[in-house]
Design an enzyme around this catalytic site. Structure first.
Site, PDB file in Angstrom:
ATOM      1  N   TYR A 156     -26.510   3.803   9.118  1.00  0.00           N
ATOM      2  CA  TYR A 156     -25.424   3.129   9.810  1.00  0.00           C
ATOM      3  C   TYR A 156     -24.206   4.062   9.823  1.00  0.00           C
ATOM      4  O   TYR A 156     -23.794   4.584   8.788  1.00  0.00           O
ATOM      5  CB  TYR A 156     -25.095   1.806   9.119  1.00  0.00           C
ATOM      6  CG  TYR A 156     -24.041   1.035   9.853  1.00  0.00           C
ATOM      7  CD1 TYR A 156     -24.330   0.408  11.059  1.00  0.00           C
ATOM      8  CD2 TYR A 156     -22.743   0.963   9.374  1.00  0.00           C
ATOM      9  CE1 TYR A 156     -23.353  -0.277  11.753  1.00  0.00           C
ATOM     10  CE2 TYR A 156     -21.760   0.275  10.063  1.00  0.00           C
ATOM     11  CZ  TYR A 156     -22.076  -0.339  11.254  1.00  0.00           C
ATOM     12  OH  TYR A 156     -21.109  -1.008  11.949  1.00  0.00           O
ATOM     13  N   ARG A 184      -8.641 -15.118  -4.206  1.00  0.00           N
ATOM     14  CA  ARG A 184      -9.284 -13.812  -4.136  1.00  0.00           C
ATOM     15  C   ARG A 184     -10.425 -13.683  -5.146  1.00  0.00           C
ATOM     16  O   ARG A 184     -11.245 -12.786  -5.084  1.00  0.00           O
ATOM     17  CB  ARG A 184      -8.225 -12.721  -4.356  1.00  0.00           C
ATOM     18  CG  ARG A 184      -8.626 -11.381  -3.847  1.00  0.00           C
ATOM     19  CD  ARG A 184      -7.511 -10.322  -3.747  1.00  0.00           C
ATOM     20  NE  ARG A 184      -6.174 -10.662  -4.106  1.00  0.00           N
ATOM     21  CZ  ARG A 184      -5.631 -10.444  -5.321  1.00  0.00           C
ATOM     22  NH1 ARG A 184      -6.349  -9.912  -6.284  1.00  0.00           N
ATOM     23  NH2 ARG A 184      -4.374 -10.756  -5.547  1.00  0.00           N
ATOM     24  N   LYS A 194     -24.733  -9.649  11.163  1.00  0.00           N
ATOM     25  CA  LYS A 194     -25.879  -9.459  12.062  1.00  0.00           C
ATOM     26  C   LYS A 194     -26.858 -10.637  11.960  1.00  0.00           C
ATOM     27  O   LYS A 194     -26.549 -11.714  12.396  1.00  0.00           O
ATOM     28  CB  LYS A 194     -26.539  -8.121  11.744  1.00  0.00           C
ATOM     29  CG  LYS A 194     -25.548  -6.961  11.558  1.00  0.00           C
ATOM     30  CD  LYS A 194     -24.874  -6.556  12.841  1.00  0.00           C
ATOM     31  CE  LYS A 194     -23.739  -5.558  12.640  1.00  0.00           C
ATOM     32  NZ  LYS A 194     -24.089  -4.363  11.900  1.00  0.00           N
ATOM     33  N   ASP A 252     -29.807  -0.750   2.111  1.00  0.00           N
ATOM     34  CA  ASP A 252     -29.196  -1.486   3.215  1.00  0.00           C
ATOM     35  C   ASP A 252     -30.356  -2.074   3.999  1.00  0.00           C
ATOM     36  O   ASP A 252     -31.073  -1.381   4.723  1.00  0.00           O
ATOM     37  CB  ASP A 252     -28.348  -0.550   4.086  1.00  0.00           C
ATOM     38  CG  ASP A 252     -27.626  -1.296   5.218  1.00  0.00           C
ATOM     39  OD1 ASP A 252     -28.072  -2.400   5.580  1.00  0.00           O
ATOM     40  OD2 ASP A 252     -26.637  -0.761   5.749  1.00  0.00           O
TER      41      ASP A 252
END
Ligand SMILES: *Cc1c(COP(=O)(O)O)cnc(C)c1O
Length: 380
Positions: free
Chosen positions: A104, A53, A199, A174
């Site tokens: 978004y 992690r 994306k 973003d």
């Protein structure tokens, strides 16, 4: 991890960054390391990574590459929303968050959730209005920008906004729609850049991943600590897929962007299309700012048809374009945004967002033209 020479072009960085050292018989590509844990240094202490992690060599390779492209240091997350969530945690309870009027939808919903739970004050702004954004930033804990915005393709004057807010308040951009190739917000004074690696970075619609990039080591250490603790870690395989996709980002974007420009021009001339939103069109509200501040106009555009039912009929009539809610893949995709109940009422019912891929542009156009023909009443 090898680092390309400074001053190389982004197309070269995309190919070479994040590779293992070039020694005899080393693999060209970073290995995909599947590891939940690592051998400890000595019984009393721990190694540099320690546990799955906290770090992974495959993450490091992707982080190196995206960091190079954005001009900062990157942290990879399990998804764009995991990265967004981590960034939203920078706003304390009852803090102030500046958020685009349109952005978004997941980010908008996550911010609203925090507002309801933690009393965040959200100031909504029009990102295309730099003065409004700068004024709203006064006393804010985080200024969240998105440009171009989803799905209205509004363009923010990032040099003006980020320049004015540098050192004043924490600013995040973003930059998913622009990719690291069309704008570099950190150079302009932004503190953090967010990408949904799902994306364009991946480009093949086969992996979920998110990235935050910054320069402030304290801020990055804080974010890394939270990622380690909260567990929003990406999978090694996904990370590898995104790095593999990133190698061809410059080629894909160049091809898709050229397709988008031509399709936008033809759609704008089509009698069945009420409006085309694409910063590459000279008449678009974002054109001048995008031309001045971006290295290209991208491969996303939105069209408006007469009404919702017309848009639905249009989408039902396409054969080659894929009806799906993602973007930035090699495959051309479209969707009517208002099919989502949470989408804002200011997004027109007849708006269809197009993510233009890398297919031959004439095949894309033929399909759109026949679908428009079927969907739009003849007397238009
Ligand atoms: C998709 C997207 C996100 C969220 O990313 P996921 O990888 O789907 O979690 C955030 N911002 C923008 C602009 C996006 O397009």
């Amino acid at each position: 991890m090898t680092t390309p020479e400074p001053g190389l072009h982004p197309a070269t960085i995309a190919v070479h960054a994040g590779r293992p050292p070039a020694v005899v018989d080393a693999p060209l590509n970073p290995p995909v390391v599947f590891a939940s844990t690592y051998v400890g240094a000595d019984p009393a202490g721990q190694g540099e990574v320690g546990y799955g992690r906290y770090g992974n060599p495959t993450w490091s390779a992707l982080e190196q590459a995206v960091g190079e492209l954005e001009g900062g240091s990157a942290l990879a997350y399990a998804s764009g929303m995991a990265a967004a969530h981590a960034a939203l945690q920078l706003v304390p309870a009852r803090g102030v968050l500046v958020l685009p009027r349109h952005c978004y939808l997941g980010v908008s919903s996550a911010a609203e959730e925090r507002a309801a739970r933690d009393g965040l004050q959200i100031r909504r702004v029009d990102v295309a209005n730099a003065e409004e954004v700068i004024a709203a930033a006064s006393g804010a804990d985080l200024v969240w920008l998105e440009s171009p915005t989803n799905p209205l393709m509004e363009v923010a004057d990032l040099p003006t906004i980020c320049g004015a807010l540098a050192g004043v308040t924490t600013t995040l951009v973003d930059s998913t729609f622009a990719t690291p190739l069309l704008q570099r917000p950190l150079d302009l004074g932004a503190d953090l850049v967010l990408h949904s690696g799902t994306k364009f970075l991946s480009g093949h619609s086969d992996a979920l991943l998110g990235v935050l990039v910054g320069r402030d080591s304290e801020l990055l250490a804080r974010l890394k600590g939270t990622r380690s603790l909260h567990g929003a870690a990406p999978g090694a395989m996904e990370t590898y897929l995104v790095l593999r996709g990133l190698r061809t980002l410059p080629l894909r974007l160049t091809a898709a962007q050229a397709n988008a420009q031509l399709l936008a021009e033809r759609l704008a001339a089509h009698p069945g299309v009420t409006r085309v939103r694409y910063p590459g069109l000279p008449g678009d509200p974002g054109h001048a700012v995008a031309k001045r501040t971006m290295a290209g106009f991208g491969s996303l555009l939105s069209i408006e048809l007469a009404d919702g039912p017309t848009a639905v009929a249009f989408i039902q009539s396409v054969k080659l374009w894929v009806h799906a809610t993602s973007l930035g893949g090699v495959e051309s995709m479209l969707e009517r945004r208002r099919r989502w109940a949470a989408e804002l009422p200011t997004v027109p019912e007849g708006l269809v967002r197009l993510s233009v891929g890398v297919e031959h542009v004439e095949d894309l156009w033929t399909d759109l033209a026949q679908a428009l023909e079927r969907a739009t009443p003849r007397d238009l």
